[in-house]
Write a protein that holds these residues in place. Structure first.
Motif, PDB file in Angstrom:
ATOM      1  N   SER A 102       1.007  -1.123  -0.084  1.00 36.86           N
ATOM      2  CA  SER A 102       0.033   0.084   0.096  1.00 36.86           C
ATOM      3  C   SER A 102       0.784   1.181   0.086  1.00 36.86           C
ATOM      4  O   SER A 102       0.749   2.174  -0.719  1.00 36.86           O
ATOM      5  N   ALA A 103       1.960   1.201   0.743  1.00 40.40           N
ATOM      6  CA  ALA A 103       2.838   2.118   0.812  1.00 40.40           C
ATOM      7  C   ALA A 103       3.572   2.684  -0.711  1.00 40.40           C
ATOM      8  O   ALA A 103       3.647   3.749  -0.994  1.00 40.40           O
ATOM      9  N   GLN A 147     -10.567  -0.716  -4.031  1.00 43.95           N
ATOM     10  CA  GLN A 147     -11.907  -0.679  -3.796  1.00 43.95           C
ATOM     11  C   GLN A 147     -12.517   0.648  -3.155  1.00 43.95           C
ATOM     12  O   GLN A 147     -12.949   1.518  -3.558  1.00 43.95           O
ATOM     13  N   SER A 148     -11.844   0.741  -2.077  1.00 43.90           N
ATOM     14  CA  SER A 148     -12.094   1.934  -1.045  1.00 43.90           C
ATOM     15  C   SER A 148     -11.650   3.162  -1.782  1.00 43.90           C
ATOM     16  O   SER A 148     -12.110   4.111  -1.695  1.00 43.90           O
ATOM     17  N   ALA A 170     -19.245   0.641 -10.087  1.00 42.44           N
ATOM     18  CA  ALA A 170     -19.312  -0.425  -9.093  1.00 42.44           C
ATOM     19  C   ALA A 170     -18.953  -1.840  -9.450  1.00 42.44           C
ATOM     20  O   ALA A 170     -18.077  -2.369  -8.707  1.00 42.44           O
ATOM     21  N   ALA A 171     -19.496  -2.214 -10.624  1.00 41.55           N
ATOM     22  CA  ALA A 171     -19.283  -3.615 -11.029  1.00 41.55           C
ATOM     23  C   ALA A 171     -17.795  -3.802 -11.498  1.00 41.55           C
ATOM     24  O   ALA A 171     -17.271  -4.915 -10.969  1.00 41.55           O
ATOM     25  N   THR A 172     -17.001  -2.811 -11.968  1.00 39.11           N
ATOM     26  CA  THR A 172     -15.701  -2.908 -12.261  1.00 39.11           C
ATOM     27  C   THR A 172     -15.078  -2.972 -10.892  1.00 39.11           C
ATOM     28  O   THR A 172     -13.915  -3.820 -10.853  1.00 39.11           O
ATOM     29  N   ALA A 173     -15.147  -2.380  -9.878  1.00 37.10           N
ATOM     30  CA  ALA A 173     -14.555  -2.249  -8.650  1.00 37.10           C
ATOM     31  C   ALA A 173     -14.505  -3.704  -7.962  1.00 37.10           C
ATOM     32  O   ALA A 173     -13.592  -4.169  -7.499  1.00 37.10           O
ATOM     33  N   MET A 174     -15.811  -4.326  -7.931  1.00 35.35           N
ATOM     34  CA  MET A 174     -16.125  -5.626  -7.500  1.00 35.35           C
ATOM     35  C   MET A 174     -15.346  -6.840  -8.204  1.00 35.35           C
ATOM     36  O   MET A 174     -15.053  -7.662  -7.596  1.00 35.35           O
ATOM     37  N   SER A 178      -7.555  -5.274  -5.703  1.00 36.65           N
ATOM     38  CA  SER A 178      -6.584  -4.342  -5.436  1.00 36.65           C
ATOM     39  C   SER A 178      -5.030  -4.796  -5.744  1.00 36.65           C
ATOM     40  O   SER A 178      -4.692  -6.086  -4.991  1.00 36.65           O
ATOM     41  N   MET A 179      -4.135  -4.097  -6.218  1.00 34.25           N
ATOM     42  CA  MET A 179      -2.845  -4.434  -6.318  1.00 34.25           C
ATOM     43  C   MET A 179      -2.144  -4.620  -5.038  1.00 34.25           C
ATOM     44  O   MET A 179      -1.151  -5.603  -5.029  1.00 34.25           O
ATOM     45  N   SER A 180      -2.500  -3.952  -3.911  1.00 33.66           N
ATOM     46  CA  SER A 180      -2.204  -4.085  -2.599  1.00 33.66           C
ATOM     47  C   SER A 180      -2.299  -5.352  -2.123  1.00 33.66           C
ATOM     48  O   SER A 180      -1.579  -5.730  -1.164  1.00 33.66           O
ATOM     49  N   ILE A 181      -2.955  -6.046  -2.629  1.00 34.52           N
ATOM     50  CA  ILE A 181      -3.226  -7.631  -1.911  1.00 34.52           C
ATOM     51  C   ILE A 181      -2.912  -8.685  -2.745  1.00 34.52           C
ATOM     52  O   ILE A 181      -3.099  -9.914  -2.250  1.00 34.52           O
ATOM     53  N   VAL A 182      -2.330  -8.212  -4.039  1.00 30.84           N
ATOM     54  CA  VAL A 182      -2.037  -9.562  -5.123  1.00 30.84           C
ATOM     55  C   VAL A 182      -0.887 -10.238  -4.414  1.00 30.84           C
ATOM     56  O   VAL A 182      -0.875 -11.314  -4.556  1.00 30.84           O
ATOM     57  N   GLY A 183       0.152  -9.561  -3.640  1.00 35.87           N
ATOM     58  CA  GLY A 183       1.183 -10.467  -3.101  1.00 35.87           C
ATOM     59  C   GLY A 183       0.522 -11.233  -1.946  1.00 35.87           C
ATOM     60  O   GLY A 183       1.253 -12.398  -2.124  1.00 35.87           O
TER      61      GLY A 183
END
Length: 394
Positions: A102-103, A147-148, A170-174, A178-183
């Motif tokens: 995230s950073a 998302q947020s 909204a559908a594309t976000a769902m 997020s790239m932050s949790i791909v790892g």
């Protein structure tokens, strides 16, 4: 059944399910759908079967592996030798690295690198999906920002958008992650399928939306986009993104604790009443869908159970379940299932997406809340489509 015929059957079933809830079937533009299907098949074949594609995926996976090691330095400093002792594995090795990633995203955002990437990829996407630039930009920014945080980038124009466009956003976000949790995903699934799912979901989202929510770009005036860049000093930004990463990690931890406990309770209740666990029952319900997307019949019941687990809880709970039975599944089944799991398509995401939008525009947040079931339904079809494409190539 030959893979190509199985894939055609999967397309027919998925498209029929999407058409059931379509706002206007007469406006569906099949030429764009066909083009995107061809692109998906070509990308999947290239990444899974060519030496250059496999090398590309390996490079990305290696890059994330190195990032996770850097994240581990911070985790080890705070939690001592718990990591080396194998204690609290999910929290330390899966959730804590989210803070570091995230950073990094915050740094790329601050120096306007991410907005540039979003515009380049978004503009390219808009050429092949038949939709406006806003929808395409939003799909890419959802993937990169999460998302947020994503909808903050559109706060100056969000209140002016029609309900149909809000559904698309909204559908594309769902339907992405997020790239932050791909790892974190890569610690639980084979990295190449995580990378492949990220790419396929971008196209699958617009294929399903082209059926459920078809409209012409000129019917929805293209707004002026802001530069997706907050006016903050570097260290203000860095602190905000580190805390945002921490909040995401804690939210995921809370959901894991709550959902796994509830599923254990439901399993006990169902077992005492029916002799079958809740997950067994859900497995039978999802069995046909698992088989449709290419899962061999002898694996379809177990895979269907995990697919259902993802829908009623979240993808992390389902991925933990995959680790328990991975050795029992064929490699083909594991690959298809892995791609299916990489998205935010679950009931909990309704509140997350609607809450994020409501934080920017109360009225539009209420609009999106009313789409709840249709959003989850459509996002699940996106996951099924991406998984079916992989099933056609494996």
């Amino acid at each position: 059944m030959l893979p190509i015929f199985h894939f055609i059957l999967a397309l027919l079933v998925i498209f029929a399910l999407a058409a059931l809830v379509s706002y206007d079937r007469k406006k569906i533009r099949f030429q764009y759908i066909a083009l995107m299907i061809i692109i998906e098949l070509a990308i999947t074949w290239f990444l899974l079967n060519s030496s250059y594609g496999l090398a590309s995926i390996q490079s990305i996976a290696t890059g994330f592996e190195k990032l996770m090691k850097f994240a581990g330095e911070g985790t080890n400093f705070v939690f001592g030798n718990m990591n080396k002792q194998g204690l609290a594995f999910v929290f330390i090795n899966v959730l804590c690295p989210i803070i570091f990633i995230s950073a990094l995203i915050g740094i790329l955002q601050h120096f306007k690198i991410l907005p540039w990437i979003i515009r380049i990829i978004g503009t390219t996407l808009s050429k092949v999906n038949g939709m406006g630039k806003l929808e395409s930009f939003n799909a890419v920014s959802s993937l990169l920002l999460g998302q947020s945080e994503n909808f903050i980038a559109y706060k100056s124009i969000l209140s002016k958008q029609s309900p149909r466009r809000m559904y698309t956003m909204a559908a594309t976000a769902m339907s992405t992650v997020s790239m932050s949790i791909v790892g974190a995903y890569m610690t639980m699934l084979e990295p190449k399928y995580v990378v492949l799912a990220l790419i396929l979901n971008l196209f699958s989202t617009f294929i399903i939306l082209s059926i459920i929510n078809p409209y012409r770009p000129h019917e929805e005036p293209e707004p002026e986009l802001n530069d997706m860049h907050e006016s903050q000093t570097f260290f203000e930004m860095l602190g905000d993104y580190i805390l945002a990463g921490f909040r995401v990690a804690m939210i995921v931890a809370a959901m894991l604790i709550g959902f796994i406990a509830l599923i254990a309770l439901l399993n006990a209740i169902f077992s005492s009443l029916f002799g079958l666990s809740f997950q067994d029952v859900m497995g039978y319900l999802f069995y046909p869908l698992a088989w449709i997307i290419g899962i061999p019949a002898h694996d379809a019941l177990q895979v269907g159970s995990i697919m259902a687990t993802k829908l009623v809880s979240n993808e992390f709970v389902a991925m933990l379940e995959v680790q328990k039975i991975a050795s029992q599944l064929e490699p083909r089944s594991l690959g298809i299932l892995s791609v299916f799991l990489v998205s935010f398509a679950n009931f909990a995401s309704i509140g997350i997406v609607a809450g994020a939008i409501k934080g920017v525009s109360e009225e539009q947040g209420n609009v999106v809340s009313r789409f709840g079931f249709r959003l989850v339904y459509g996002a699940t079809l996106v996951s099924l489509l991406s998984a079916a494409v992989v099933g056609a190539i494996l």
